[in-house]
Scaffold this motif. Sequence first.
Motif, PDB file in Angstrom:
ATOM      1  N   GLU A 412     -20.587   9.777   7.792  1.00  0.00           N
ATOM      2  CA  GLU A 412     -20.709   9.518   5.737  1.00  0.00           C
ATOM      3  C   GLU A 412     -19.761  10.402   5.389  1.00  0.00           C
ATOM      4  OE1 GLU A 412     -21.337   6.482   4.468  1.00  0.00           O
ATOM      5  OE2 GLU A 412     -21.945   7.193   2.614  1.00  0.00           O
ATOM      6  N   ILE A 413     -19.913  11.534   5.021  1.00  0.00           N
ATOM      7  CA  ILE A 413     -18.666  12.308   4.410  1.00  0.00           C
ATOM      8  C   ILE A 413     -17.482  12.151   5.139  1.00  0.00           C
ATOM      9  CG2 ILE A 413     -17.645  14.659   4.475  1.00  0.00           C
ATOM     10  CD1 ILE A 413     -20.776  15.793   5.083  1.00  0.00           C
ATOM     11  N   ASP A 414     -17.199  11.712   6.714  1.00  0.00           N
ATOM     12  CA  ASP A 414     -15.898  11.160   7.510  1.00  0.00           C
ATOM     13  C   ASP A 414     -14.870   9.806   6.596  1.00  0.00           C
ATOM     14  OD1 ASP A 414     -15.806  12.769   9.153  1.00  0.00           O
ATOM     15  OD2 ASP A 414     -16.210  12.215  11.085  1.00  0.00           O
ATOM     16  N   ARG A 415     -16.569   8.868   6.088  1.00  0.00           N
ATOM     17  CA  ARG A 415     -16.337   7.708   5.687  1.00  0.00           C
ATOM     18  C   ARG A 415     -15.443   8.124   4.550  1.00  0.00           C
ATOM     19  NH1 ARG A 415     -20.336   5.960   9.227  1.00  0.00           N
ATOM     20  NH2 ARG A 415     -22.117   5.997   7.755  1.00  0.00           N
ATOM     21  N   ALA A 416     -16.133   8.965   3.203  1.00  0.00           N
ATOM     22  CA  ALA A 416     -15.893   9.233   2.393  1.00  0.00           C
ATOM     23  C   ALA A 416     -14.281  10.162   1.812  1.00  0.00           C
ATOM     24  CB  ALA A 416     -16.832  10.261   1.230  1.00  0.00           C
ATOM     25  N   ASN A 417     -13.873  10.728   3.165  1.00  0.00           N
ATOM     26  CA  ASN A 417     -12.683  11.410   2.981  1.00  0.00           C
ATOM     27  C   ASN A 417     -11.542   9.793   3.564  1.00  0.00           C
ATOM     28  OD1 ASN A 417     -12.111  14.685   2.793  1.00  0.00           O
ATOM     29  ND2 ASN A 417     -14.381  13.839   3.652  1.00  0.00           N
ATOM     30  N   LEU A 418     -12.280   9.607   4.718  1.00  0.00           N
ATOM     31  CA  LEU A 418     -11.077   7.947   5.134  1.00  0.00           C
ATOM     32  C   LEU A 418     -10.844   6.790   4.311  1.00  0.00           C
ATOM     33  CD1 LEU A 418     -12.664   7.444   8.229  1.00  0.00           C
ATOM     34  CD2 LEU A 418      -9.978   8.449   8.167  1.00  0.00           C
ATOM     35  N   TYR A 419     -11.619   6.767   2.698  1.00  0.00           N
ATOM     36  CA  TYR A 419     -11.943   6.198   2.188  1.00  0.00           C
ATOM     37  C   TYR A 419     -10.698   6.533   1.134  1.00  0.00           C
ATOM     38  CZ  TYR A 419     -13.019   3.523  -2.454  1.00  0.00           C
ATOM     39  OH  TYR A 419     -12.487   2.337  -3.317  1.00  0.00           O
ATOM     40  N   ALA A 420     -10.895   8.034   1.160  1.00  0.00           N
ATOM     41  CA  ALA A 420     -10.918   8.233  -0.277  1.00  0.00           C
ATOM     42  C   ALA A 420      -8.575   8.634  -0.087  1.00  0.00           C
ATOM     43  CB  ALA A 420     -10.994  10.374  -0.410  1.00  0.00           C
ATOM     44  N   ARG A 421      -8.416   8.924   1.276  1.00  0.00           N
ATOM     45  CA  ARG A 421      -7.120   8.533   1.630  1.00  0.00           C
ATOM     46  C   ARG A 421      -6.763   7.488   1.221  1.00  0.00           C
ATOM     47  NH1 ARG A 421      -4.807   9.960   7.541  1.00  0.00           N
ATOM     48  NH2 ARG A 421      -2.296   9.612   6.498  1.00  0.00           N
ATOM     49  N   LYS A 422      -7.188   6.569   1.125  1.00  0.00           N
ATOM     50  CA  LYS A 422      -6.732   5.128   1.780  1.00  0.00           C
ATOM     51  C   LYS A 422      -6.888   5.049  -0.316  1.00  0.00           C
ATOM     52  CE  LYS A 422      -7.443   2.444   6.053  1.00  0.00           C
ATOM     53  NZ  LYS A 422      -8.761   1.104   6.184  1.00  0.00           N
ATOM     54  N   ALA A 423      -7.552   5.343  -0.677  1.00  0.00           N
ATOM     55  CA  ALA A 423      -8.107   4.676  -2.644  1.00  0.00           C
ATOM     56  C   ALA A 423      -6.537   5.602  -2.449  1.00  0.00           C
ATOM     57  CB  ALA A 423      -9.238   4.923  -3.090  1.00  0.00           C
ATOM     58  N   LEU A 424      -5.814   6.707  -2.533  1.00  0.00           N
ATOM     59  CA  LEU A 424      -5.158   7.456  -2.855  1.00  0.00           C
ATOM     60  C   LEU A 424      -4.010   6.944  -2.583  1.00  0.00           C
ATOM     61  CD1 LEU A 424      -4.732  10.218  -4.625  1.00  0.00           C
ATOM     62  CD2 LEU A 424      -4.027  11.040  -3.126  1.00  0.00           C
ATOM     63  N   PHE A 425      -4.051   6.200  -1.303  1.00  0.00           N
ATOM     64  CA  PHE A 425      -2.817   5.834  -0.838  1.00  0.00           C
ATOM     65  C   PHE A 425      -2.427   4.418  -1.816  1.00  0.00           C
ATOM     66  CE2 PHE A 425       0.271   3.523   2.093  1.00  0.00           C
ATOM     67  CZ  PHE A 425       1.280   4.320   2.371  1.00  0.00           C
ATOM     68  N   ALA A 426      -2.887   3.259  -1.831  1.00  0.00           N
ATOM     69  CA  ALA A 426      -2.970   1.956  -2.574  1.00  0.00           C
ATOM     70  C   ALA A 426      -2.664   2.497  -3.741  1.00  0.00           C
ATOM     71  CB  ALA A 426      -5.106   1.514  -2.492  1.00  0.00           C
ATOM     72  N   SER A 427      -3.473   3.700  -4.672  1.00  0.00           N
ATOM     73  CA  SER A 427      -2.682   3.758  -6.126  1.00  0.00           C
ATOM     74  C   SER A 427      -1.723   4.114  -6.500  1.00  0.00           C
ATOM     75  CB  SER A 427      -3.842   5.095  -6.994  1.00  0.00           C
ATOM     76  OG  SER A 427      -3.465   6.287  -6.211  1.00  0.00           O
ATOM     77  N   GLY A 428      -1.225   5.013  -5.161  1.00  0.00           N
ATOM     78  CA  GLY A 428       0.481   5.172  -5.207  1.00  0.00           C
ATOM     79  C   GLY A 428       0.606   6.960  -6.070  1.00  0.00           C
ATOM     80  N   GLU A 429      -0.537   7.104  -6.647  1.00  0.00           N
ATOM     81  CA  GLU A 429      -0.682   8.581  -7.504  1.00  0.00           C
ATOM     82  C   GLU A 429      -0.213   9.401  -6.671  1.00  0.00           C
ATOM     83  OE1 GLU A 429      -1.001   8.062 -10.283  1.00  0.00           O
ATOM     84  OE2 GLU A 429      -1.162   6.331 -11.242  1.00  0.00           O
ATOM     85  N   ALA A 430      -0.563   9.786  -4.775  1.00  0.00           N
ATOM     86  CA  ALA A 430      -0.139  10.763  -4.281  1.00  0.00           C
ATOM     87  C   ALA A 430      -0.219  10.276  -2.956  1.00  0.00           C
ATOM     88  CB  ALA A 430      -1.464  11.847  -5.225  1.00  0.00           C
ATOM     89  N   ILE A 431       0.789  10.629  -1.880  1.00  0.00           N
ATOM     90  CA  ILE A 431       0.363  10.559  -0.617  1.00  0.00           C
ATOM     91  C   ILE A 431      -0.323  11.738   0.387  1.00  0.00           C
ATOM     92  CG2 ILE A 431       0.744   9.323   1.107  1.00  0.00           C
ATOM     93  CD1 ILE A 431       2.994   7.753   0.104  1.00  0.00           C
ATOM     94  N   VAL A 432      -1.475  11.509   0.676  1.00  0.00           N
ATOM     95  CA  VAL A 432      -2.169  12.810   1.731  1.00  0.00           C
ATOM     96  C   VAL A 432      -1.869  12.235   3.408  1.00  0.00           C
ATOM     97  CG1 VAL A 432      -2.808  13.678  -0.485  1.00  0.00           C
ATOM     98  CG2 VAL A 432      -4.227  12.695   1.706  1.00  0.00           C
ATOM     99  N   ALA A 433      -2.027  13.302   3.943  1.00  0.00           N
ATOM    100  CA  ALA A 433      -2.069  12.805   4.939  1.00  0.00           C
ATOM    101  C   ALA A 433      -3.417  13.619   5.741  1.00  0.00           C
ATOM    102  CB  ALA A 433      -0.855  13.831   6.420  1.00  0.00           C
ATOM    103  N   GLY A 434      -3.676  12.923   7.328  1.00  0.00           N
ATOM    104  CA  GLY A 434      -5.351  13.212   7.939  1.00  0.00           C
ATOM    105  C   GLY A 434      -5.051  13.314   9.350  1.00  0.00           C
ATOM    106  N   THR A 435      -6.509  13.848   9.509  1.00  0.00           N
ATOM    107  CA  THR A 435      -6.171  14.266  11.142  1.00  0.00           C
ATOM    108  C   THR A 435      -7.823  14.525  11.415  1.00  0.00           C
ATOM    109  OG1 THR A 435      -5.228  15.886  12.477  1.00  0.00           O
ATOM    110  CG2 THR A 435      -6.076  16.371  10.515  1.00  0.00           C
ATOM    111  N   LYS A 436      -8.017  14.866  12.375  1.00  0.00           N
ATOM    112  CA  LYS A 436      -9.541  14.774  12.691  1.00  0.00           C
ATOM    113  C   LYS A 436      -9.346  17.245  13.207  1.00  0.00           C
ATOM    114  CE  LYS A 436     -11.959  11.460  14.893  1.00  0.00           C
ATOM    115  NZ  LYS A 436     -12.462  10.457  15.580  1.00  0.00           N
TER     116      LYS A 436
END
Length: 480
Positions: A412-436
């Motif tokens: 669930e924590i994984d999904r929350a982080n994945l969601y946050a990255r996508k939502a941030l990208f969709a907002s255009g306010e900032a762009i961050v990367a992800g990794t495992k």
Amino acid sequence: MRSHLLNDTTAEQYRRSVTEGVERVAAKLVDTQRPFTGVTVDDLAPVIEQIDLDRPLHDTTAVLDELEDVYLRDAIYFHHPRYLAHLNCPVVIPAVLGEAILSAVNSSLDTWDQSAGGTLIERKLIDWTAARIGLGENADGVFTSGGSQSNLQALLLAREEAKTEDLGTLRIFASEVSHFSVKKSAKLLGLGQDAVVSIPVDHEKRMQTVALAHELERCAKDGLVPMAVVATAGTTDFGSIDPLPEVAELCAQYGTWMHVDAAYGCGLLTSLTRRALLDGIERADSVTVDYHKSFFQPVSSSALLVKDATTLRHATYHAEYLNPRRMVQERIPNQVDKSLQTTRRFDALKLWVTLRVMGADGIGQLFDEVCDLAQEGWKLLAADPRYDVVVEPRLSTLVFRYIPATVTDPAEIDRANLYARKALFASGEAIVAGTKVNGRHYLKFTLLNPETKASDIAAVLDLIAGHAEQYLGDSLDRAS
Ligand SMILES: *Cc1c(COP(=O)(O)O)cnc(C)c1O
């Protein structure tokens, strides 16, 4: 149509046309409020789809207007202080000037008779870089399209120097967080499936040299050939730097080619405060540098450097139509003799103009600033109970994840982080990367913009937490 050819009669049109383009970009720089508009593929694809390439507009202004809709408006802007995602830098103006000149003159760096002075400028920059690394009198190198190509060429040279016909016996040693171009290169070079031996990293994400020694020993015992060790000086994810002096010792002991992938960490070559982090790099047989990452150069600008110039002969082929063998006797410098490419951009000019305007210290100062910023970001993250941060940065990346106070299910924590990255990208306010990391999803800031402030990092952390909390709140609602 001849009026579109760049020549003596069209100089005025060239000036007007390029200036018009420069004006558009300049206006964009002033207007851009966010790194991204948040446009989706589904939004943009039809806009580009409906353009009929067989019906030209015949008018530069109209084309630039159209370009606004298909590209400029929705481009990802790396100069924005809240673009924090990949290893893309904001570019310095002298390099952009160099870019404009090199594409207009359009030299091709394969042969002297297509580039003249360009060849000498590139050679001087190669010598300059090799001297900064400390590769010694016999060093040489060539500009490439990027770190992946530099790594490929380095490993080609290492393969040839290993002097064995039996490619299946060759082994390359690289840390588990090395760049994927090492594996791709092994495949392209015809090595076996098991060619790349993954060496574990320590808690700071640096290659464990005890494990490397163990693997080298095992390789020898098994009658296999240790073709190369790839030490990474600035891993893509963590900016960690493998212990170069220890790797050099082991390479000397086992007669193995030492390649240093400094695609990211090469910025340290100009650092005023951190150059010592690269100590040991001077013992490498080959080094990859990406000026388009930490020298603030536009894509593409990269080089491969070698300690022994003669090893570049493994990339040499002669053709009567281009670089006949006799030219070597005539001492005509043809860079194609050292390159995997034939026709090749004069990317070196960008670095030349940059060094002549700003000086190496100017570059180093900017890179030091982003490394300092990463330290500040690390302190913010370490003090923030909402976040778990992986390692203290050596360069300018931060890998972290949001950890809610109330949720313990790792998936669930994984999904929350994945969601946050996508939502941030969709907002255009900032762009961050992800990794495992250890199989779990993390987020990543790659800080290469000296204009980014600690307050930007704090603000983006709040945005991420907001999105993650929203996701967790919604998922609670779904559950009940
Ligand atoms: C980016 C990177 C590469 C690849 O460089 P490109 O210019 O993208 O081809 C190789 N190694 C490392 C460590 C990198 O960070």
